[in-house]
Design a protein around this motif. Sequence first.
Motif, PDB file in Angstrom:
ATOM      1  N   ASP A 122       0.867  -1.119  -0.110  1.00  0.00           N
ATOM      2  CA  ASP A 122       0.314   0.050  -0.090  1.00  0.00           C
ATOM      3  C   ASP A 122       0.784   1.223  -0.031  1.00  0.00           C
ATOM      4  O   ASP A 122       2.098   1.118   0.717  1.00  0.00           O
ATOM      5  CB  ASP A 122      -0.914   0.047   1.278  1.00  0.00           C
ATOM      6  CG  ASP A 122      -2.093  -0.965   1.377  1.00  0.00           C
ATOM      7  OD1 ASP A 122      -2.203  -1.639   0.071  1.00  0.00           O
ATOM      8  OD2 ASP A 122      -2.426  -1.300   2.201  1.00  0.00           O
ATOM      9  N   ARG A 123       0.471   2.170  -0.639  1.00  0.00           N
ATOM     10  CA  ARG A 123       1.221   3.458  -0.549  1.00  0.00           C
ATOM     11  C   ARG A 123       1.633   4.111   0.740  1.00  0.00           C
ATOM     12  O   ARG A 123       2.739   4.423   0.855  1.00  0.00           O
ATOM     13  CB  ARG A 123       0.168   4.541  -1.451  1.00  0.00           C
ATOM     14  CG  ARG A 123       1.186   5.832  -1.578  1.00  0.00           C
ATOM     15  CD  ARG A 123       0.353   7.025  -2.338  1.00  0.00           C
ATOM     16  NE  ARG A 123      -0.732   7.701  -1.516  1.00  0.00           N
ATOM     17  CZ  ARG A 123      -0.431   8.710  -0.690  1.00  0.00           C
ATOM     18  NH1 ARG A 123       0.849   9.246  -1.107  1.00  0.00           N
ATOM     19  NH2 ARG A 123      -1.194   9.330  -0.059  1.00  0.00           N
ATOM     20  N   PRO A 124       0.892   3.911   1.643  1.00  0.00           N
ATOM     21  CA  PRO A 124       1.307   4.166   3.031  1.00  0.00           C
ATOM     22  C   PRO A 124       2.513   3.420   3.879  1.00  0.00           C
ATOM     23  O   PRO A 124       3.116   3.861   4.734  1.00  0.00           O
ATOM     24  CB  PRO A 124      -0.022   4.363   3.877  1.00  0.00           C
ATOM     25  CG  PRO A 124      -0.861   4.291   2.929  1.00  0.00           C
ATOM     26  CD  PRO A 124      -0.786   3.567   1.987  1.00  0.00           C
ATOM     27  N   THR A 125       2.528   2.424   3.333  1.00  0.00           N
ATOM     28  CA  THR A 125       3.235   1.194   3.966  1.00  0.00           C
ATOM     29  C   THR A 125       4.822   1.355   3.391  1.00  0.00           C
ATOM     30  O   THR A 125       5.052   1.399   2.201  1.00  0.00           O
ATOM     31  CB  THR A 125       2.962  -0.115   3.704  1.00  0.00           C
ATOM     32  OG1 THR A 125       1.445  -0.312   4.251  1.00  0.00           O
ATOM     33  CG2 THR A 125       3.583  -1.174   4.575  1.00  0.00           C
ATOM     34  N   ALA A 126       5.776   1.275   4.233  1.00  0.00           N
ATOM     35  CA  ALA A 126       7.284   1.245   3.833  1.00  0.00           C
ATOM     36  C   ALA A 126       7.812   0.041   3.783  1.00  0.00           C
ATOM     37  O   ALA A 126       7.183  -0.871   4.450  1.00  0.00           O
ATOM     38  CB  ALA A 126       8.105   2.250   4.872  1.00  0.00           C
ATOM     39  N   GLY A 127       8.916  -0.201   3.237  1.00  0.00           N
ATOM     40  CA  GLY A 127       9.528  -1.335   3.232  1.00  0.00           C
ATOM     41  C   GLY A 127       9.713  -2.121   1.823  1.00  0.00           C
ATOM     42  O   GLY A 127       9.774  -1.661   0.826  1.00  0.00           O
ATOM     43  N   LEU A 128      10.163  -3.367   1.942  1.00  0.00           N
ATOM     44  CA  LEU A 128      10.606  -3.996   0.768  1.00  0.00           C
ATOM     45  C   LEU A 128       9.663  -4.566  -0.302  1.00  0.00           C
ATOM     46  O   LEU A 128       8.406  -4.927  -0.072  1.00  0.00           O
ATOM     47  CB  LEU A 128      11.150  -5.621   1.074  1.00  0.00           C
ATOM     48  CG  LEU A 128      12.408  -5.493   2.247  1.00  0.00           C
ATOM     49  CD1 LEU A 128      12.806  -6.534   2.560  1.00  0.00           C
ATOM     50  CD2 LEU A 128      13.596  -4.660   1.814  1.00  0.00           C
ATOM     51  N   VAL A 129       9.922  -4.356  -1.564  1.00  0.00           N
ATOM     52  CA  VAL A 129       8.856  -4.566  -2.797  1.00  0.00           C
ATOM     53  C   VAL A 129      10.014  -5.202  -3.627  1.00  0.00           C
ATOM     54  O   VAL A 129      11.193  -4.926  -3.982  1.00  0.00           O
ATOM     55  CB  VAL A 129       8.502  -3.399  -3.303  1.00  0.00           C
ATOM     56  CG1 VAL A 129       7.444  -3.880  -4.349  1.00  0.00           C
ATOM     57  CG2 VAL A 129       7.598  -2.656  -2.228  1.00  0.00           C
ATOM     58  N   LEU A 130       9.561  -6.356  -4.318  1.00  0.00           N
ATOM     59  CA  LEU A 130      10.232  -6.927  -5.281  1.00  0.00           C
ATOM     60  C   LEU A 130       9.593  -6.610  -6.738  1.00  0.00           C
ATOM     61  O   LEU A 130       8.589  -6.772  -6.930  1.00  0.00           O
ATOM     62  CB  LEU A 130       9.927  -8.525  -5.284  1.00  0.00           C
ATOM     63  CG  LEU A 130      10.612  -9.283  -3.753  1.00  0.00           C
ATOM     64  CD1 LEU A 130      10.433 -10.750  -3.980  1.00  0.00           C
ATOM     65  CD2 LEU A 130      12.206  -8.940  -3.276  1.00  0.00           C
ATOM     66  N   PHE A 131      10.543  -6.617  -7.780  1.00  0.00           N
ATOM     67  CA  PHE A 131      10.057  -6.238  -9.027  1.00  0.00           C
ATOM     68  C   PHE A 131      10.836  -7.282  -9.835  1.00  0.00           C
ATOM     69  O   PHE A 131      11.998  -7.678  -9.676  1.00  0.00           O
ATOM     70  CB  PHE A 131      10.643  -5.090  -9.537  1.00  0.00           C
ATOM     71  CG  PHE A 131       9.708  -3.638  -8.817  1.00  0.00           C
ATOM     72  CD1 PHE A 131       8.774  -3.029  -9.468  1.00  0.00           C
ATOM     73  CD2 PHE A 131       9.898  -3.066  -7.589  1.00  0.00           C
ATOM     74  CE1 PHE A 131       7.834  -2.248  -9.097  1.00  0.00           C
ATOM     75  CE2 PHE A 131       9.257  -2.408  -6.832  1.00  0.00           C
ATOM     76  CZ  PHE A 131       8.193  -1.851  -7.900  1.00  0.00           C
ATOM     77  N   SER A 132      10.252  -7.825 -11.023  1.00  0.00           N
ATOM     78  CA  SER A 132      10.803  -8.394 -11.990  1.00  0.00           C
ATOM     79  C   SER A 132      11.676  -7.661 -13.083  1.00  0.00           C
ATOM     80  O   SER A 132      10.805  -6.624 -13.368  1.00  0.00           O
ATOM     81  CB  SER A 132       9.633  -9.249 -12.638  1.00  0.00           C
ATOM     82  OG  SER A 132      10.101  -9.892 -13.971  1.00  0.00           O
ATOM     83  N   ALA A 133      12.480  -8.045 -13.305  1.00  0.00           N
ATOM     84  CA  ALA A 133      13.429  -7.170 -14.338  1.00  0.00           C
ATOM     85  C   ALA A 133      13.305  -7.617 -15.921  1.00  0.00           C
ATOM     86  O   ALA A 133      13.816  -6.947 -16.674  1.00  0.00           O
ATOM     87  CB  ALA A 133      15.078  -7.110 -13.931  1.00  0.00           C
ATOM     88  N   ARG A 134      12.705  -8.832 -15.869  1.00  0.00           N
ATOM     89  CA  ARG A 134      12.664  -9.609 -17.169  1.00  0.00           C
ATOM     90  C   ARG A 134      11.278 -10.451 -17.309  1.00  0.00           C
ATOM     91  O   ARG A 134      11.101 -11.152 -16.572  1.00  0.00           O
ATOM     92  CB  ARG A 134      13.935 -10.446 -17.370  1.00  0.00           C
ATOM     93  CG  ARG A 134      14.327 -10.988 -18.687  1.00  0.00           C
ATOM     94  CD  ARG A 134      15.755 -11.147 -18.877  1.00  0.00           C
ATOM     95  NE  ARG A 134      15.852 -12.553 -17.886  1.00  0.00           N
ATOM     96  CZ  ARG A 134      15.772 -13.797 -18.327  1.00  0.00           C
ATOM     97  NH1 ARG A 134      15.460 -14.141 -19.740  1.00  0.00           N
ATOM     98  NH2 ARG A 134      15.885 -14.872 -17.489  1.00  0.00           N
ATOM     99  N   ARG A 135      10.668 -10.058 -18.342  1.00  0.00           N
ATOM    100  CA  ARG A 135       9.316 -10.770 -18.748  1.00  0.00           C
ATOM    101  C   ARG A 135       9.409 -12.423 -18.615  1.00  0.00           C
ATOM    102  O   ARG A 135       8.662 -12.979 -18.332  1.00  0.00           O
ATOM    103  CB  ARG A 135       8.756 -10.389 -20.040  1.00  0.00           C
ATOM    104  CG  ARG A 135       7.414 -10.618 -20.165  1.00  0.00           C
ATOM    105  CD  ARG A 135       6.752 -10.103 -21.552  1.00  0.00           C
ATOM    106  NE  ARG A 135       6.722  -8.876 -21.585  1.00  0.00           N
ATOM    107  CZ  ARG A 135       7.270  -7.925 -21.892  1.00  0.00           C
ATOM    108  NH1 ARG A 135       8.285  -8.391 -22.788  1.00  0.00           N
ATOM    109  NH2 ARG A 135       7.048  -6.577 -21.818  1.00  0.00           N
ATOM    110  N   ALA A 136      10.596 -12.791 -19.306  1.00  0.00           N
ATOM    111  CA  ALA A 136      10.696 -14.378 -19.407  1.00  0.00           C
ATOM    112  C   ALA A 136      10.686 -14.993 -18.016  1.00  0.00           C
ATOM    113  O   ALA A 136      10.279 -16.150 -17.892  1.00  0.00           O
ATOM    114  CB  ALA A 136      12.182 -14.453 -20.169  1.00  0.00           C
ATOM    115  N   SER A 137      11.288 -14.428 -17.246  1.00  0.00           N
ATOM    116  CA  SER A 137      11.377 -15.035 -15.566  1.00  0.00           C
ATOM    117  C   SER A 137      10.298 -14.556 -14.722  1.00  0.00           C
ATOM    118  O   SER A 137      10.158 -14.954 -13.596  1.00  0.00           O
ATOM    119  CB  SER A 137      12.777 -14.963 -14.990  1.00  0.00           C
ATOM    120  OG  SER A 137      13.321 -13.571 -14.962  1.00  0.00           O
TER     121      SER A 137
END
Length: 330
Positions: free
Chosen positions: A139-154
């Motif tokens: 959520d926008r008010p929450t801080a901390g870790l977020v994971l993002f994919s850098a490549r569509r294939a994986s």
Amino acid sequence: MPAPLPMKDGVGPTRLRVPAEGPWPTVAAFVTERFSHVSADELRRRFRDGEVVAYDGTSLDADTPLGRHEFLWYYRELPDEQPIPYREDILYIDDDLVVIDKPHFLPTTPGGRYLRESALVRLRVRLENPEIAPIHRLDRPTAGLVLFSARRASRGAYQSLFERRTVAKVYEAVSARPADWDPAEPRLAGQRLAGQRFPLIYRNHIFRDPTAAQRNDPRVGVDPDRPPNAETAIELAGAGRSASGRAVLHTVLRPHTGRMHQLRVHLAALGVPILGDRRYPDLLPEEADDPALPLQLLARSLAFPDPLSGQAREFTSRRTLSEAPSTLQP
């Protein structure tokens, strides 16, 4: 369905479903009513300049009749978007994964009055990678870790970790200390758990109320008569006074499920709503962000087996909660 328009400055095109029939003679008439907050002249300009397209990328003009296309694509624009003065930190990056430490008030993805001022768009521009996409969200008010994919294939391999619940998530929260708090007998007197000591497990049934949007209520609902579908393990990290002088309770939360607003709902139900929460237990009027008291909820750590290498991975936020006890009491 692949988008017929390319990414532009880190922002992808938006898809809009167009009704097959209705009181609008043209697609442009439907769009003008649908986006009444945008001037009709501006919308006509977008059609005239070829900025609204069909699935095959062909431009739709203002006379395109309703029913000819099921979807259209366009670039969302927010000319008056205000910069958010809080920056995300990149903790880890490789060919497949990006891990950030998100500040309070920064959206994970575009929404509402935020477009370019979102972690997703910032990362796409910063790393010059249009394939970046969130694997999960905060959520926008929450801080901390977020994971993002850098490549569509994986991307699917990492998303499946959350679907299979193989990610160990740890959060921290700070609440106002209950008036009847007894440090010799630390208990919570919330619903169904009167007198239960730490650590404890809280379960209930959380659901999205389909009428909430009509009532302009962004909260989820709780149904005490349905089987639990949300579960959180709650530990006591400490109690005392924060640097601002508040009497507070510091908890560690380990969600076993990932329902919307789950941690906020559970602590509110236990009589210790999170400090800075303007939705639970009561929906308060919307106000400007308060940097003096952001929502005291932090995604502290994430651990999981990497689906590509099999390596055990663990990431920890470097952020802290401003109202965590600075002076501890027994």
